[in-house]
Design a protein around this motif. Structure first.
Motif, PDB file in Angstrom:
ATOM      1  N   GLY A   1       0.806  -1.158   0.142  1.00 19.75           N
ATOM      2  CA  GLY A   1       0.167  -0.087   0.192  1.00 19.75           C
ATOM      3  C   GLY A   1       1.015   1.316   0.156  1.00 19.75           C
ATOM      4  N   THR A   2       0.134   2.329   0.065  1.00 21.72           N
ATOM      5  CA  THR A   2       0.869   3.580  -0.037  1.00 21.72           C
ATOM      6  C   THR A   2       0.610   4.479   1.488  1.00 21.72           C
ATOM      7  N   THR A   3       1.664   5.021   1.843  1.00 22.73           N
ATOM      8  CA  THR A   3       1.611   5.756   2.989  1.00 22.73           C
ATOM      9  C   THR A   3       1.594   7.310   2.763  1.00 22.73           C
ATOM     10  N   THR A   4       1.214   8.028   3.902  1.00 21.80           N
ATOM     11  CA  THR A   4       1.137   9.291   3.657  1.00 21.80           C
ATOM     12  C   THR A   4       2.420  10.177   3.566  1.00 21.80           C
ATOM     13  N   SER A   5       2.373  11.166   2.407  1.00 21.80           N
ATOM     14  CA  SER A   5       3.607  11.721   2.053  1.00 21.80           C
ATOM     15  C   SER A   5       3.992  12.830   2.995  1.00 21.80           C
ATOM     16  N   GLY A   6       3.135  13.718   3.625  1.00 23.17           N
ATOM     17  CA  GLY A   6       3.209  14.814   4.294  1.00 23.17           C
ATOM     18  C   GLY A   6       3.682  14.810   5.604  1.00 23.17           C
ATOM     19  N   ALA A   7       3.543  13.361   6.155  1.00 22.71           N
ATOM     20  CA  ALA A   7       4.132  13.227   7.547  1.00 22.71           C
ATOM     21  C   ALA A   7       5.465  13.158   7.463  1.00 22.71           C
ATOM     22  N   TRP A   8       6.233  12.984   6.398  1.00 26.84           N
ATOM     23  CA  TRP A   8       7.575  12.843   6.604  1.00 26.84           C
ATOM     24  C   TRP A   8       8.313  13.443   5.212  1.00 26.84           C
ATOM     25  N   CYS A   9       7.857  14.349   4.748  1.00 22.63           N
ATOM     26  CA  CYS A   9       8.253  14.732   3.364  1.00 22.63           C
ATOM     27  C   CYS A   9       9.371  15.904   3.620  1.00 22.63           C
ATOM     28  N   VAL A  10      10.331  15.396   3.011  1.00 24.03           N
ATOM     29  CA  VAL A  10      11.590  16.223   2.853  1.00 24.03           C
ATOM     30  C   VAL A  10      11.418  16.914   1.530  1.00 24.03           C
ATOM     31  N   SER A  11      12.006  18.061   1.248  1.00 19.88           N
ATOM     32  CA  SER A  11      11.751  18.940  -0.103  1.00 19.88           C
ATOM     33  C   SER A  11      11.939  17.757  -1.245  1.00 19.88           C
ATOM     34  N   PRO A  12      11.465  17.896  -2.115  1.00 19.99           N
ATOM     35  CA  PRO A  12      11.501  17.306  -3.430  1.00 19.99           C
ATOM     36  C   PRO A  12      12.959  17.832  -4.172  1.00 19.99           C
ATOM     37  N   ARG A  13      13.387  18.945  -3.720  1.00 18.12           N
ATOM     38  CA  ARG A  13      14.494  19.574  -4.454  1.00 18.12           C
ATOM     39  C   ARG A  13      15.658  18.724  -4.628  1.00 18.12           C
ATOM     40  N   PRO A  14      16.268  17.977  -3.330  1.00 16.08           N
ATOM     41  CA  PRO A  14      17.253  17.246  -3.687  1.00 16.08           C
ATOM     42  C   PRO A  14      17.101  15.984  -4.449  1.00 16.08           C
ATOM     43  N   LEU A  15      15.811  15.494  -4.308  1.00 11.37           N
ATOM     44  CA  LEU A  15      15.365  14.223  -4.966  1.00 11.37           C
ATOM     45  C   LEU A  15      15.615  14.739  -6.519  1.00 11.37           C
ATOM     46  N   GLY A  16      15.147  15.655  -6.996  1.00 14.89           N
ATOM     47  CA  GLY A  16      15.207  16.019  -8.295  1.00 14.89           C
ATOM     48  C   GLY A  16      16.443  16.434  -8.739  1.00 14.89           C
ATOM     49  N   ARG A  17      17.082  17.362  -8.079  1.00 17.67           N
ATOM     50  CA  ARG A  17      18.501  18.096  -8.416  1.00 17.67           C
ATOM     51  C   ARG A  17      19.635  17.010  -8.464  1.00 17.67           C
ATOM     52  N   GLN A  18      19.727  16.201  -7.295  1.00 20.21           N
ATOM     53  CA  GLN A  18      20.779  15.333  -7.173  1.00 20.21           C
ATOM     54  C   GLN A  18      20.633  13.983  -7.832  1.00 20.21           C
ATOM     55  N   TYR A  19      19.334  13.534  -7.987  1.00 21.14           N
ATOM     56  CA  TYR A  19      19.144  12.194  -8.391  1.00 21.14           C
ATOM     57  C   TYR A  19      18.289  11.981  -9.469  1.00 21.14           C
ATOM     58  N   GLY A  20      17.822  13.224 -10.114  1.00 20.53           N
ATOM     59  CA  GLY A  20      16.909  13.085 -11.251  1.00 20.53           C
ATOM     60  C   GLY A  20      15.747  12.404 -11.061  1.00 20.53           C
ATOM     61  N   VAL A  21      15.001  12.282  -9.897  1.00 15.53           N
ATOM     62  CA  VAL A  21      13.624  11.800  -9.552  1.00 15.53           C
ATOM     63  C   VAL A  21      12.595  12.825 -10.240  1.00 15.53           C
ATOM     64  N   ARG A  22      11.581  12.194 -10.964  1.00 19.27           N
ATOM     65  CA  ARG A  22      10.695  13.057 -11.967  1.00 19.27           C
ATOM     66  C   ARG A  22       9.307  12.953 -11.142  1.00 19.27           C
ATOM     67  N   ALA A  23       8.863  11.896 -10.526  1.00 21.11           N
ATOM     68  CA  ALA A  23       7.492  11.675  -9.781  1.00 21.11           C
ATOM     69  C   ALA A  23       7.696  11.074  -8.580  1.00 21.11           C
ATOM     70  N   ILE A  24       6.894  11.501  -7.672  1.00 20.20           N
ATOM     71  CA  ILE A  24       6.630  11.035  -6.249  1.00 20.20           C
ATOM     72  C   ILE A  24       5.123  10.829  -6.267  1.00 20.20           C
ATOM     73  N   CYS A  25       4.766   9.995  -5.230  1.00 13.93           N
ATOM     74  CA  CYS A  25       3.385   9.390  -5.161  1.00 13.93           C
ATOM     75  C   CYS A  25       2.999   8.878  -3.860  1.00 13.93           C
ATOM     76  N   GLY A  26       1.974   9.474  -3.296  1.00 15.28           N
ATOM     77  CA  GLY A  26       1.584   8.912  -1.931  1.00 15.28           C
ATOM     78  C   GLY A  26       0.224   9.602  -1.633  1.00 15.28           C
ATOM     79  N   LYS A  27      -0.243   9.439  -0.316  1.00 19.33           N
ATOM     80  CA  LYS A  27      -1.320   9.912  -0.088  1.00 19.33           C
ATOM     81  C   LYS A  27      -1.342  11.170   0.676  1.00 19.33           C
ATOM     82  N   GLY A  28      -2.174  12.094   0.364  1.00 18.50           N
ATOM     83  CA  GLY A  28      -2.360  13.058   1.253  1.00 18.50           C
ATOM     84  C   GLY A  28      -1.673  14.654   0.674  1.00 18.50           C
ATOM     85  N   GLY A  29      -0.892  14.277  -0.254  1.00 15.31           N
ATOM     86  CA  GLY A  29      -0.350  15.528  -0.930  1.00 15.31           C
ATOM     87  C   GLY A  29       0.900  15.982  -0.224  1.00 15.31           C
ATOM     88  N   PHE A  30       1.415  17.055  -0.674  1.00 15.72           N
ATOM     89  CA  PHE A  30       2.571  17.780  -0.380  1.00 15.72           C
ATOM     90  C   PHE A  30       2.220  19.214   0.035  1.00 15.72           C
TER      91      PHE A  30
END
Length: 194
Positions: free
Chosen positions: A78-107
């Motif tokens: 299943g999927t867990t809640t995103s906002g409860a432990w959200c780090v900024s998507p900036r390092p995921l995108g900039r350092q690692y090239g991640v393009r999509a994140i999925c979870g419950k509850g939004g950012f």
């Protein structure tokens, strides 16, 4: 609202730019399961991770069974809640090239600018849909950092994963922001009538 099928990992960033907040998306290919302890290892402990360029990250800590062969069999993913432990998507995108994140509850709104800047999207998934999600995951292909079980880094092969809703797009639009704004306006109207 438009319907899209997107295969991950993506190699052409234009695929993400086609998606708009409110669009429906079905995902093919591979998604990466990630959770708190995985992000702590990557960011706080500085342990790099290859293979995230163009990736779709799913916030999850799956229920699995280890087989005699050493591979893992899905039980309930299943999927867990995103906002409860959200780090900024900036390092995921900039350092690692991640393009999509999925979870419950939004950012939160703080995620909108980095996602716009880096060409990323946030996919919303229906809460309580673990049974359906599990059927859409064809195989657990790889498990990295098993000592973090169940918060390892998981590589899932998926078919027709979704439908997902684009909650935040790469153009600076957020359904979560829009709903919050509309709710605040409605509250003002209610208070004014009291």
């Amino acid at each position: 609202m438009a319907n899209h099928t997107v295969t991950f990992p993506i190699t052409d960033p234009q695929e993400i730019l086609k998606l708009r907040a409110g669009d429906e998306v079905t995902v093919q290919g591979h998604i990466i399961g990630i959770r708190d302890r995985t992000q702590i290892r990557i960011f706080d402990q500085g342990v790099g991770r290859d293979g995230l360029s163009g990736a779709f990250l799913l916030h999850t800590a799956p229920g699995v069974r280890k087989l005699e062969s050493g591979k893992y069999e899905k039980v309930c993913i299943g999927t867990t809640t995103s906002g409860a432990w959200c780090v900024s998507p900036r390092p995921l995108g900039r350092q690692y090239g991640v393009r999509a994140i999925c979870g419950k509850g939004g950012f939160p709104d703080e995620a909108i600018a980095p996602m716009h800047e880096l060409g990323m999207v946030y996919f919303a998934i229906v809460g309580g849909a673990a049974a359906l999600e599990t059927t859409q995951i064809e195989e657990i292909e790889e498990v990295m950092w098993e000592e973090l079980m169940p918060e390892c880094l998981w590589k899932f092969r998926v078919k027709d994963f979704g439908p997902l809703t684009v909650g935040i797009d790469a153009h600076g639009n957020s359904l979560y922001h829009d709903v919050q704004t509309a709710a605040q306006e409605k509250l003002k109207e209610i208070y004014a009538r009291l």
